[in-house]
Design a protein around this motif. Structure first.
Motif, PDB file in Angstrom:
ATOM      1  N   ASN A  59      32.092  60.402  22.512  1.00  0.00           N
ATOM      2  CA  ASN A  59      32.547  61.321  23.543  1.00  0.00           C
ATOM      3  C   ASN A  59      33.344  62.423  22.853  1.00  0.00           C
ATOM      4  O   ASN A  59      34.410  62.175  22.291  1.00  0.00           O
ATOM      5  CB  ASN A  59      33.410  60.590  24.568  1.00  0.00           C
ATOM      6  CG  ASN A  59      32.580  59.668  25.448  1.00  0.00           C
ATOM      7  OD1 ASN A  59      31.545  60.059  25.981  1.00  0.00           O
ATOM      8  ND2 ASN A  59      33.012  58.425  25.589  1.00  0.00           N
ATOM      9  N   GLU A  77      28.256  63.633  22.392  1.00  0.00           N
ATOM     10  CA  GLU A  77      27.729  64.216  21.162  1.00  0.00           C
ATOM     11  C   GLU A  77      26.999  63.134  20.380  1.00  0.00           C
ATOM     12  O   GLU A  77      27.575  62.090  20.089  1.00  0.00           O
ATOM     13  CB  GLU A  77      28.851  64.811  20.315  1.00  0.00           C
ATOM     14  CG  GLU A  77      28.339  65.473  19.045  1.00  0.00           C
ATOM     15  CD  GLU A  77      29.458  66.066  18.211  1.00  0.00           C
ATOM     16  OE1 GLU A  77      29.172  66.889  17.333  1.00  0.00           O
ATOM     17  OE2 GLU A  77      30.634  65.707  18.455  1.00  0.00           O
ATOM     18  N   GLY A 112      24.037  65.459  31.226  1.00  0.00           N
ATOM     19  CA  GLY A 112      25.199  66.291  30.950  1.00  0.00           C
ATOM     20  C   GLY A 112      25.145  67.583  31.741  1.00  0.00           C
ATOM     21  O   GLY A 112      24.532  67.672  32.813  1.00  0.00           O
ATOM     22  N   SER A 113      25.799  68.584  31.205  1.00  0.00           N
ATOM     23  CA  SER A 113      25.807  69.903  31.832  1.00  0.00           C
ATOM     24  C   SER A 113      25.864  70.949  30.735  1.00  0.00           C
ATOM     25  O   SER A 113      26.157  70.653  29.574  1.00  0.00           O
ATOM     26  CB  SER A 113      26.994  70.045  32.793  1.00  0.00           C
ATOM     27  OG  SER A 113      28.229  69.880  32.097  1.00  0.00           O
ATOM     28  N   ILE A 147      24.415  73.349  26.065  1.00  0.00           N
ATOM     29  CA  ILE A 147      24.002  72.304  25.122  1.00  0.00           C
ATOM     30  C   ILE A 147      24.104  72.889  23.714  1.00  0.00           C
ATOM     31  O   ILE A 147      23.455  73.888  23.407  1.00  0.00           O
ATOM     32  CB  ILE A 147      22.571  71.826  25.417  1.00  0.00           C
ATOM     33  CG1 ILE A 147      22.490  71.208  26.820  1.00  0.00           C
ATOM     34  CG2 ILE A 147      22.109  70.828  24.366  1.00  0.00           C
ATOM     35  CD1 ILE A 147      21.084  70.855  27.248  1.00  0.00           C
ATOM     36  N   ALA A 182      20.569  65.381  27.134  1.00  0.00           N
ATOM     37  CA  ALA A 182      21.735  66.214  27.421  1.00  0.00           C
ATOM     38  C   ALA A 182      21.566  66.977  28.726  1.00  0.00           C
ATOM     39  O   ALA A 182      22.521  67.118  29.505  1.00  0.00           O
ATOM     40  CB  ALA A 182      21.962  67.181  26.259  1.00  0.00           C
ATOM     41  N   ARG A 193      25.103  68.203  21.542  1.00  0.00           N
ATOM     42  CA  ARG A 193      26.240  67.909  22.418  1.00  0.00           C
ATOM     43  C   ARG A 193      26.064  68.588  23.768  1.00  0.00           C
ATOM     44  O   ARG A 193      25.656  69.753  23.833  1.00  0.00           O
ATOM     45  CB  ARG A 193      27.540  68.388  21.777  1.00  0.00           C
ATOM     46  CG  ARG A 193      28.750  68.206  22.696  1.00  0.00           C
ATOM     47  CD  ARG A 193      29.971  68.906  22.168  1.00  0.00           C
ATOM     48  NE  ARG A 193      31.059  68.824  23.139  1.00  0.00           N
ATOM     49  CZ  ARG A 193      32.255  69.397  22.986  1.00  0.00           C
ATOM     50  NH1 ARG A 193      32.496  70.110  21.889  1.00  0.00           N
ATOM     51  NH2 ARG A 193      33.182  69.280  23.915  1.00  0.00           N
ATOM     52  N   ASP A 194      26.352  67.853  24.833  1.00  0.00           N
ATOM     53  CA  ASP A 194      26.414  68.458  26.163  1.00  0.00           C
ATOM     54  C   ASP A 194      27.878  68.563  26.578  1.00  0.00           C
ATOM     55  O   ASP A 194      28.771  68.167  25.840  1.00  0.00           O
ATOM     56  CB  ASP A 194      25.599  67.636  27.174  1.00  0.00           C
ATOM     57  CG  ASP A 194      26.164  66.231  27.349  1.00  0.00           C
ATOM     58  OD1 ASP A 194      27.324  66.110  27.791  1.00  0.00           O
ATOM     59  OD2 ASP A 194      25.446  65.246  27.047  1.00  0.00           O
ATOM     60  N   HIS A 195      28.101  69.107  27.760  1.00  0.00           N
ATOM     61  CA  HIS A 195      29.466  69.274  28.258  1.00  0.00           C
ATOM     62  C   HIS A 195      29.632  68.564  29.593  1.00  0.00           C
ATOM     63  O   HIS A 195      30.288  69.069  30.509  1.00  0.00           O
ATOM     64  CB  HIS A 195      29.817  70.754  28.374  1.00  0.00           C
ATOM     65  CG  HIS A 195      30.091  71.398  27.058  1.00  0.00           C
ATOM     66  ND1 HIS A 195      29.081  71.722  26.163  1.00  0.00           N
ATOM     67  CD2 HIS A 195      31.259  71.746  26.450  1.00  0.00           C
ATOM     68  CE1 HIS A 195      29.613  72.275  25.083  1.00  0.00           C
ATOM     69  NE2 HIS A 195      30.932  72.304  25.231  1.00  0.00           N
ATOM     70  N   GLY A 196      29.029  67.379  29.686  1.00  0.00           N
ATOM     71  CA  GLY A 196      29.173  66.577  30.894  1.00  0.00           C
ATOM     72  C   GLY A 196      30.416  65.713  30.852  1.00  0.00           C
ATOM     73  O   GLY A 196      31.390  66.000  30.140  1.00  0.00           O
ATOM     74  N   GLY A 204      32.032  65.674  27.278  1.00  0.00           N
ATOM     75  CA  GLY A 204      30.632  65.699  26.883  1.00  0.00           C
ATOM     76  C   GLY A 204      30.294  64.645  25.857  1.00  0.00           C
ATOM     77  O   GLY A 204      31.176  64.103  25.167  1.00  0.00           O
TER      78      GLY A 204
END
Length: 439
Positions: free
Chosen positions: A413, A420, A339-340, A343, A335, A361-364, A418
């Motif tokens: 997604n 997950e 991602g970004s 997290i 992540a 989960r990330d927020h990419g 992001g």
């Protein structure tokens, strides 16, 4: 419309046997009707027509003594409407097709009824004769049909039970083969299946056993190869690092060499994890939330503010702590790398308390939908265009450790952006393994 057809081999076999049985019964019915029932009905109508003709003649032309003698010999009685109703006419059943047959035989409209009092009687009234003729047919006593009906029911039940046993015995090797293939697909190498059944099933089972042995040998060779690479490369890497640390610390190359060595050691560690991801040892009852806290608190290169914990109260589960901590660490690393922030790490338990789950989960920007399954394969990255870092084993190790716990891993997604990844684990994986082996 194919979804309406039976899907399993057992259902298809039973459907085929049932269709053949129904066709056989239908043909038997037609043969009985054509060669037994129909001739019998015609014979009955002819016999009744003769009795009626003789009775009408005797009633019209005979003397009183002749009528009494005929009644004693034949048993045919001539009753008025009122007398017939007292003797059970109203409880008799009217048969239209028999009435039509008798009408053809006598040449005039006829009403025919069948009734059963102390014996079976045929009630007949013609258009030319207002009274009823009651003709006894003791030889057609319906009680004689009961053993025949019981016999047919027993034959039908025996046929169905025999067909079910045959279909089950025929498809049991297929079921064992399907279960073994499913276990093999989840990384468990089953013991050799017994080669029994039809020759085609024996050939398929023998081929599966050969394939399972080959895959097991291939897995062992790959694990040995990865372990050998990890072992053989650590010594020269240690010497290189020692030499680098003896160099001038102000040399800009030293920091780069040491950083590269650490990356290579990390890759070799992943090789080792991937090689031992089938070892079902070291299980203990621990709490998943405690393992999450341990991993998060030990993340040296990750800002703690980037991680948001949403941990539900969980019961203890039978887990391999080292493997699960590696799973959590790899998911967080994935992540962070692709991602970004933030997290999100979420845990929970199912209503029946049989499964626990972990979600990271990330927020990419997520990854393409067609790559969601492929990203868990060894040496594969979810999106090569985003980064060339890593060995491509991080999520493959996650998947292997999840399968080792008889768990399920899913990626999607997430709404709002992001990636997950959710892992669902049984609380008692070794108990499930024992149940499958007993089955």
């Amino acid at each position: 419309m194919t979804w309406l057809l039976p899907q399993t081999a057992f259902a298809r076999t039973m459907s085929l046997i049932a269709a053949v049985l129904v066709l056989n019964l239908a043909l038997t019915y037609l043969l009985l009707v054509m060669y037994v029932v129909k001739p019998g009905v015609h014979q009955l109508s002819t016999l009744v027509a003769r009795h009626v003709t003789v009775a009408q003649f005797i009633d019209r032309e005979g003397t009183d003594g002749g009528k009494i003698l005929y009644r004693q010999i034949s048993g045919v009685e001539n009753l008025t409407q009122a007398e017939a109703e007292r003797e059970g006419l109203l409880s008799a059943t009217h048969y239209q097709f028999l009435s039509e047959l008798l009408s053809e035989a006598l040449g005039e409209p006829v009403e025919l009824r069948l009734g059963n009092m102390d014996r079976l009687y045929v009630w007949v009234r013609t258009e030319s004769h207002p009274d009823w003729f009651r003709i006894p047919l003791a030889q057609l006593d319906d009680g004689r049909f009961s053993p025949l009906i019981l016999f047919l029911i027993l034959i039908g039940l025996f046929s169905v039970v025999s067909a079910a046993w045959f279909a089950r015995s025929l498809n049991r090797p297929l079921l064992s083969l399907q279960e073994a293939a499913d276990r093999l697909g989840h990384g468990y190498h089953p013991s050799a299946l017994p080669e029994r059944g039809a020759s085609e099933l024996v050939a398929v089972t023998r081929a599966f056993n050969r394939m399972a042995r080959s895959m097991g040998q291939m897995e062992s060779d790959r694990a040995l190869l990865l372990a050998g690479i990890s072992h053989d490369l650590r010594t020269p890497l240690t010497r290189i690092r020692l030499a680098a640390e003896m160099m001038d610390p102000d040399d800009p190359l030293v920091e780069g060499i040491i950083s590269d060595i650490e990356d290579m050691n990390g890759i070799l560690a992943q090789f080792s994890d991937f090689a031992r991801a089938r070892e079902r040892a070291g299980f203990d009852f621990v709490n998943l939330n405690d393992l999450v806290h341990e991993v998060v608190s030990s993340s040296q290169y990750l800002n703690p503010d980037w991680i948001q914990l949403r941990l539900e109260e969980l019961p203890d589960a039978e887990l391999q702590p080292v493997a699960i901590k590696r799973v959590i660490s790899n998911l967080i690393t994935n992540a962070k790398r692709y991602g970004s922030e933030p997290i999100e790490i979420t845990t929970g338990v199912t209503r029946d308390q049989e499964f626990i789950w972990l979600s990271v989960r990330d927020h990419g920007s997520g990854i393409p939908e067609d790559k969601l399954e492929e990203m868990f394969e060894p040496f594969t990255r979810g999106n090569v265009a985003r980064s060339e870092e890593g060995s491509g084993l991080g999520l493959a190790i996650v998947k292997r450790f999840a399968e080792m716990h008889r768990g399920i891993i899913q990626a999607r997604n997430a709404p709002g952006g992001g990636l997950e990844i959710t892992i669902t684990l049984p609380r008692y994986p070794n108990a499930m393994e024992l149940r499958d082996l007993d089955h």
